[in-house]
Design an enzyme around this catalytic site. Structure first.
Site, PDB file in Angstrom:
ATOM      1  N   CYS A  79       0.627  -1.440   0.120  1.00  0.00           N
ATOM      2  CA  CYS A  79       0.201  -0.070   0.433  1.00  0.00           C
ATOM      3  C   CYS A  79       1.337   1.170   0.380  1.00  0.00           C
ATOM      4  CB  CYS A  79      -0.732   0.298   1.116  1.00  0.00           C
ATOM      5  SG  CYS A  79      -0.229  -0.168   2.820  1.00  0.00           S
ATOM      6  N   CYS A 125      -2.181  -4.920   6.259  1.00  0.00           N
ATOM      7  CA  CYS A 125      -1.403  -4.507   6.834  1.00  0.00           C
ATOM      8  C   CYS A 125      -1.046  -5.305   8.513  1.00  0.00           C
ATOM      9  CB  CYS A 125      -2.938  -3.140   8.029  1.00  0.00           C
ATOM     10  SG  CYS A 125      -3.241  -2.465   6.224  1.00  0.00           S
TER      11      CYS A 125
HETATM   12 FE1  FES Z   1      -0.819   0.192   4.612  1.00  0.00          FE
HETATM   13 FE2  FES Z   1      -2.854   0.125   6.521  1.00  0.00          FE
HETATM   14  S1  FES Z   1      -3.533   0.266   4.545  1.00  0.00           S
HETATM   15  S2  FES Z   1      -0.038  -0.006   6.324  1.00  0.00           S
END
Ligand code: FES
Length: 151
Positions: free
Chosen positions: A62, A131
């Site tokens: 992400c 995450c």
């Molecule tokens: Fe990037 Fe949770 S969305 S670590």
């Protein structure tokens, strides 16, 4: 008179801020477990260690980054800190993973997986599973860093 207006505007603003915060929290409660929100808003072990035995900084798919510092004495993790610029879930996962490994041996810490983190949190939405993977990957990289130093 002017002061009174200022005061009213301030209290209107406070009222509005409070309402917005309540709305956000209501929305988050529909998505995240109580435990996840608790860990995200009051994370444990945030920060850095002055003389870490192992460190790692990993960027997830992400684009967010998580850093872990570990302190190891006689094969036991005696301290562990993390920092992240990621989402609330990454904050919760960093908090849980650092708590999970404190007091464990390196071998025991290496068996901690992202599913353990999710289990402590009581679940995570599909879009936040990465995450927890980021938190565990960073932990493992910090353990590898320690091992690579030949200790
Ligand atoms: Fe990037 Fe949770 S969305 S670590």
């Amino acid at each position: 008179m002017e002061k009174k207006n200022e005061k009213n505007e301030t209290s209107d603003f406070d009222e509005l801020t409070k309402k917005i915060e309540e709305e956000i929290l209501k929305g988050e409660r529909e998505v995240y477990t109580e435990k996840t929100l608790e860990e995200a808003y009051n994370p444990k072990n945030v920060g850095e260690l002055e003389t870490p035995s192992g460190t790692a900084r990993v960027t997830g798919p992400c684009g967010d980054t998580l850093q872990i510092h570990i302190k190891i004495e006689e094969n036991e993790i005696v301290d562990c800190k993390f920092m992240t610029d990621g989402c609330g879930a990454s904050m919760a996962c960093g908090s849980v993973v650092t708590e999970l490994v404190k007091g464990k041996t390196i071998e025991q810490a290496l068996t901690v997986g992202y599913k353990d983190v999710i289990s402590v949190l009581g679940g995570l939405p599909e879009e936040n599973i990465h995450c927890s993977v980021l938190a565990v990957d960073t932990l493992r990289a910090a353990l590898e860093d320690y091992k690579s130093k030949g200790r």
